[in-house]
Design a protein around this motif. Structure first.
Motif, PDB file in Angstrom:
ATOM      1  N   THR A 456      15.849  -3.335   4.479  1.00 48.80           N
ATOM      2  CA  THR A 456      14.568  -3.096   3.803  1.00 48.80           C
ATOM      3  C   THR A 456      14.717  -1.938   2.836  1.00 48.80           C
ATOM      4  N   ASN A 457      14.173  -2.140   1.630  1.00 53.16           N
ATOM      5  CA  ASN A 457      14.132  -1.058   0.656  1.00 53.16           C
ATOM      6  C   ASN A 457      12.980  -0.132   1.040  1.00 53.16           C
ATOM      7  N   VAL A 458      13.313   1.105   1.360  1.00 51.13           N
ATOM      8  CA  VAL A 458      12.315   2.041   1.880  1.00 51.13           C
ATOM      9  C   VAL A 458      11.269   2.373   0.824  1.00 51.13           C
ATOM     10  N   HIS A 459      11.685   2.637  -0.429  1.00 49.30           N
ATOM     11  CA  HIS A 459      10.737   2.994  -1.488  1.00 49.30           C
ATOM     12  C   HIS A 459       9.791   1.845  -1.762  1.00 49.30           C
ATOM     13  N   GLU A 460      10.347   0.643  -1.792  1.00 50.56           N
ATOM     14  CA  GLU A 460       9.519  -0.540  -2.038  1.00 50.56           C
ATOM     15  C   GLU A 460       8.515  -0.743  -0.919  1.00 50.56           C
ATOM     16  N   MET A 461       8.949  -0.502   0.338  1.00 48.44           N
ATOM     17  CA  MET A 461       8.040  -0.670   1.478  1.00 48.44           C
ATOM     18  C   MET A 461       6.873   0.316   1.390  1.00 48.44           C
ATOM     19  N   LEU A 462       7.141   1.569   1.011  1.00 53.18           N
ATOM     20  CA  LEU A 462       6.064   2.551   0.904  1.00 53.18           C
ATOM     21  C   LEU A 462       5.136   2.228  -0.259  1.00 53.18           C
ATOM     22  N   ASP A 463       5.699   1.704  -1.389  1.00 51.50           N
ATOM     23  CA  ASP A 463       4.848   1.288  -2.531  1.00 51.50           C
ATOM     24  C   ASP A 463       3.880   0.202  -2.113  1.00 51.50           C
ATOM     25  N   GLU A 464       4.373  -0.756  -1.334  1.00 52.86           N
ATOM     26  CA  GLU A 464       3.498  -1.847  -0.925  1.00 52.86           C
ATOM     27  C   GLU A 464       2.393  -1.344   0.002  1.00 52.86           C
ATOM     28  N   ALA A 466       0.982   1.615  -0.165  1.00 49.36           N
ATOM     29  CA  ALA A 466      -0.013   2.260  -1.045  1.00 49.36           C
ATOM     30  C   ALA A 466      -0.827   1.225  -1.800  1.00 49.36           C
ATOM     31  N   ASP A 467      -0.180   0.116  -2.228  1.00 53.94           N
ATOM     32  CA  ASP A 467      -0.910  -0.932  -2.933  1.00 53.94           C
ATOM     33  C   ASP A 467      -1.947  -1.589  -2.040  1.00 53.94           C
ATOM     34  N   ARG A 468      -1.600  -1.798  -0.753  1.00 54.42           N
ATOM     35  CA  ARG A 468      -2.540  -2.463   0.142  1.00 54.42           C
ATOM     36  C   ARG A 468      -3.807  -1.641   0.348  1.00 54.42           C
ATOM     37  N   PHE A 469      -3.676  -0.339   0.251  1.00 50.78           N
ATOM     38  CA  PHE A 469      -4.838   0.515   0.482  1.00 50.78           C
ATOM     39  C   PHE A 469      -5.380   1.107  -0.834  1.00 50.78           C
ATOM     40  N   SER A 470      -4.999   0.511  -1.969  1.00 48.01           N
ATOM     41  CA  SER A 470      -5.442   1.076  -3.252  1.00 48.01           C
ATOM     42  C   SER A 470      -6.961   1.014  -3.410  1.00 48.01           C
ATOM     43  N   PHE A 471      -7.572  -0.064  -2.902  1.00 44.42           N
ATOM     44  CA  PHE A 471      -9.020  -0.180  -3.029  1.00 44.42           C
ATOM     45  C   PHE A 471      -9.728   0.922  -2.237  1.00 44.42           C
ATOM     46  N   GLN A 472      -9.323   1.138  -0.989  1.00 39.08           N
ATOM     47  CA  GLN A 472      -9.934   2.197  -0.184  1.00 39.08           C
ATOM     48  C   GLN A 472      -9.678   3.570  -0.804  1.00 39.08           C
ATOM     49  N   LEU A 473      -8.477   3.727  -1.383  1.00 42.44           N
ATOM     50  CA  LEU A 473      -8.152   5.021  -1.996  1.00 42.44           C
ATOM     51  C   LEU A 473      -9.062   5.290  -3.196  1.00 42.44           C
ATOM     52  N   ARG A 474      -9.289   4.229  -3.998  1.00 44.46           N
ATOM     53  CA  ARG A 474     -10.141   4.423  -5.181  1.00 44.46           C
ATOM     54  C   ARG A 474     -11.576   4.698  -4.757  1.00 44.46           C
ATOM     55  N   GLN A 475     -12.018   4.025  -3.675  1.00 46.15           N
ATOM     56  CA  GLN A 475     -13.386   4.247  -3.241  1.00 46.15           C
ATOM     57  C   GLN A 475     -13.649   5.707  -2.893  1.00 46.15           C
ATOM     58  N   LYS A 476     -12.663   6.403  -2.308  1.00 48.73           N
ATOM     59  CA  LYS A 476     -12.855   7.783  -1.900  1.00 48.73           C
ATOM     60  C   LYS A 476     -12.172   8.771  -2.856  1.00 48.73           C
ATOM     61  N   SER A 477     -11.716   8.220  -3.995  1.00 45.13           N
ATOM     62  CA  SER A 477     -11.072   9.072  -5.009  1.00 45.13           C
ATOM     63  C   SER A 477      -9.922   9.889  -4.397  1.00 45.13           C
ATOM     64  N   ILE A 478      -9.161   9.220  -3.517  1.00 44.75           N
ATOM     65  CA  ILE A 478      -8.005   9.887  -2.874  1.00 44.75           C
ATOM     66  C   ILE A 478      -6.755   9.547  -3.671  1.00 44.75           C
ATOM     67  N   ARG A 479      -5.989  10.556  -3.982  1.00 46.84           N
ATOM     68  CA  ARG A 479      -4.756  10.351  -4.745  1.00 46.84           C
ATOM     69  C   ARG A 479      -3.592  10.226  -3.767  1.00 46.84           C
ATOM     70  N   ALA A 480      -2.838   9.103  -3.899  1.00 49.60           N
ATOM     71  CA  ALA A 480      -1.691   8.837  -3.030  1.00 49.60           C
ATOM     72  C   ALA A 480      -0.408   9.043  -3.815  1.00 49.60           C
ATOM     73  N   SER A 481       0.596   9.626  -3.176  1.00 49.25           N
ATOM     74  CA  SER A 481       1.903   9.844  -3.809  1.00 49.25           C
ATOM     75  C   SER A 481       2.991   9.424  -2.829  1.00 49.25           C
ATOM     76  N   ILE A 482       4.146   9.063  -3.416  1.00 52.02           N
ATOM     77  CA  ILE A 482       5.290   8.608  -2.617  1.00 52.02           C
ATOM     78  C   ILE A 482       6.481   9.480  -2.975  1.00 52.02           C
ATOM     79  N   ARG A 483       7.174   9.964  -1.938  1.00 46.62           N
ATOM     80  CA  ARG A 483       8.346  10.794  -2.167  1.00 46.62           C
ATOM     81  C   ARG A 483       9.459  10.322  -1.232  1.00 46.62           C
TER      82      ARG A 483
END
Length: 613
Positions: A456-464, A466-483
């Motif tokens: 499994t590609n670790v970076h790709e897994m974390l991106d997915e 964040a994408d799955r929760f993008s709607f909830q993140l936008r609703q609460k104006s929460i900024r998500a980052s991946i490192r």
């Protein structure tokens, strides 16, 4: 002290016994021999005097029978002749001889000074008896010089009519006889000393032949008592001592074998006691501890049980201990106070009395079992059942209430009925989620959810994620980052289950992060053999008192708010079980009102390991 010990040895006792036997035997023989010899010599001496007196009485009978009225000159010549015969016959022997007439006057004597005795009357009792015709007149006397003498007096009779015409009086010294007896005594005593010396020497030699093997047996017995079993007693013959030596050697061999077996059994028992997971304590009939193992010290948190009583060690009353020792009660539950904030420990002590034949109960064995984890599991089970019942009861109560409201007429009002049906639908979905999570936990607990690892590609897994929760993140104006570390590309893991872990962690982070906050998804390699994935938020945080139980099932920091947000209280528990199934660990750190970081670490498997898992 050594002298006393020497005289107590068997060798000295045997020699003394030999000497005493010889001494007693020689004394008996000597007493009998000396007594017989003395009697014989005395009889011979007396008989000799009697024979001499008898001869003299016959010679003097004729002279004494002459009448005093006859020719005085002839009578005087006859007396002189008689005195001459007496002096000639008895001057050599040293015996005093007197010839007496019928009146007891001395007629003739063997003494050189005759004038002083001739014509004097002898008044002794023996003479009086002899003049009376009594022939048995003898006695022993000791004179003023201490000389023992033999006195004999015989009557002188004339042949015609046995008339007593006078008497013969003889006094003989018995010094020669007793000198002979004393010389014999001295010879016998010298012989006794020589016999005792030879017997003592012979006794020492004979006793040595007996005591030497006994000394060897004693040395061997001392060596055996000191633990030396390799020595053998020499067998010097086929007598009783030789057979005793053979029996002792055989006993030593058997004792060595028995001790070896006993030591082996003790080592086995010691090893078993030392490595037992249960604590073992043995006490005597007085309740004093005599045996314990290392595990019992750890359970009771003491350094040593030496000198302790069982009641003090286990915190039991004397009456309870007596009941346990007598077998009236077998099991007792003990509580231990913990120095940390953890719940107190629980011990189960099982008591078994030790019975000995003809003596009854001589001790007690207590087996200690740490049932703290069992109690925790039992408590968790009870709490889990209570939580499940509570979690199911709340939506069921809500569904029942709204269904009854609809049945009572709310169904006729469209807006109200639609709102009620929506509540019923939400509570039903909540129950479905709860049951689904419970089934998932059950499969994880029973290992019925096998891992399907793949690269499994670790970076790709974390991106997915964040994408799955993008709607909830936008609703609460929460900024998500991946490192993600540049060195970390891929990992071998069960993508579906790790996605569920990340979804649970991401969902919690969004729920408890205020509007405008940040969430950071990170992945790194803390060491070549592991991978660490973390979810960090800037939410409300968790109080310190709740951190130790945050992964417990159905545990919620804010129960009302968690239910309103649709949580089941099983997300972190499921995440922990999935991480544990991967062979990893999960941890949580949080500061109240500053945020929370959840990190789980997985082993960095190679492709072969992943395929084989």
């Amino acid at each position: 002290m050594n002298g006393k010990r020497f005289f107590r040895t068997i060798q000295v006792k045997l020699v003394i016994i030999y000497l005493l036997l010889i001494l007693v035997a020689m004394q008996l023989i000597g007493v009998y021999f000396i007594s017989t010899m003395k009697t014989s010599l005395t009889d011979n001496f007396t008989n000799n005097l009697k024979e001499q007196a008898d001869i003299l009485s016959k010679l003097a009978a004729r002279n004494l029978a002459m009448k005093p009225s006859s020719d005085s000159e002839a009578s005087s010549e006859s007396a002189e002749d008689l005195s001459l015969v007496v002096r000639n016959l008895f001057s050599i022997s040293g015996t005093e001889v007197q010839v007496l007439d019928g009146n007891g006057r001395v007629v003739a004597t063997s003494l050189q000074v005759a004038e002083s005795y001739i014509g004097k009357k002898n008044t002794s009792l023996a003479v009086s008896r002899a003049l009376q015709g009594i022939s048995d007149n003898e006695e022993e006397v000791i004179d003023e010089n201490g000389v023992r003498k033999k006195i004999i007096a015989l009557p002188v009779t004339y042949n015609d009519n046995e008339r007593v015409v006078g008497a013969v009086y003889m006094v003989a010294s018995m010094d020669s006889l007793y000198d002979t007896v004393n010389r014999v005594n001295q010879i016998f005593f010298s012989g006794l000393l020589i016999a005792l010396g030879l017997t003592g020497l012979l006794g020492i030699l004979l006793a040595h032949t007996i005591t030497s093997p006994i000394q060897g047996l004693t040395r061997q017995a001392t060596a055996v008592a000191e633990g030396k079993f390799d020595l053998q007693v020499p067998v010097l013959g086929d007598d009783e001592i030789g057979r005793l030596s053979m029996a002792f050697n055989d006993m030593t061999k058997r004792l060595k074998e028995a001790l070896s077996v006993n030591e082996e059994e003790n080592e086995k028992l010691g090893s078993i006691l030392s490595n037992m997971s249960d604590g073992v304590i043995a006490a005597d009939e007085h309740g004093q501890v005599i045996i314990w193992n290392r595990r019992s010290l750890e359970m009771l948190e003491v350094q040593s049980c030496e000198g302790c009583s069982l009641s003090e060690l286990l915190g039991l009353t004397d009456s309870m201990l007596r009941e346990l020792q007598q077998g009236k009660q077998q099991t007792v539950i003990l509580s231990r106070e913990q120095e940390t904030d953890e719940p107190e420990g629980v011990l189960r002590a099982t008591f078994t009395p030790i019975h000995r034949r003809d003596k009854g109960i001589t001790g007690t064995i207590a087996v200690l079992q740490d049932i703290t984890e069992q109690e925790k599991l039992e408590q968790s089970r009870r709490q889990f059942v209570a939580n499940v019942s509570h979690e199911l009861r709340t939506p069921l109560t809500t569904i029942k209430s709204y269904a009854e409201a609809l049945d009572d007429g709310a169904l006729e009002e469209r807006e109200l009925s639609e709102r009620f049906v929506g509540v019923i639908r939400n509570e039903t979905e909540r129950m479905i989620r709860l049951v689904t999570d419970l089934l998932h936990l059950s499969r994880l607990d029973s290992n019925q959810a096998p891992l399907r690892r793949r690269q499994t590609n670790v970076h790709e897994m974390l991106d997915e994620v964040a994408d799955r929760f993008s709607f909830q993140l936008r609703q609460k104006s929460i900024r998500a980052s991946i490192r993600v570390d540049r060195s970390l590309k891929t990992a071998w893991l069960d993508r579906d289950q790790i996605d569920q872990v990340l979804d649970n962690l991401m969902s919690n982070a969004i729920k408890y992060t205020l509007d405008g906050g940040t969430i950071e998804l990170g992945a790194q390699k803390p060491d070549p053999s592991s991978i660490a994935i973390s979810v960090k938020d800037t939410g409300i945080g968790i109080p310190k008192k709740d951190l130790s139980r945050i992964f417990d099932r159905f545990y919620r920091v804010d129960k009302a708010r968690s239910r309103n947000m649709g949580g089941t209280g099983l997300g972190l528990s499921i995440a922990r079980e999935i991480v544990k199934a991967h062979g990893g660990t999960i941890s949580l750190s949080s500061e109240l009102n500053e945020g929370t970081t959840v990190t789980f670490t997985l082993p960095a498997l190679q492709q072969e390991d992943g395929e084989s898992a």
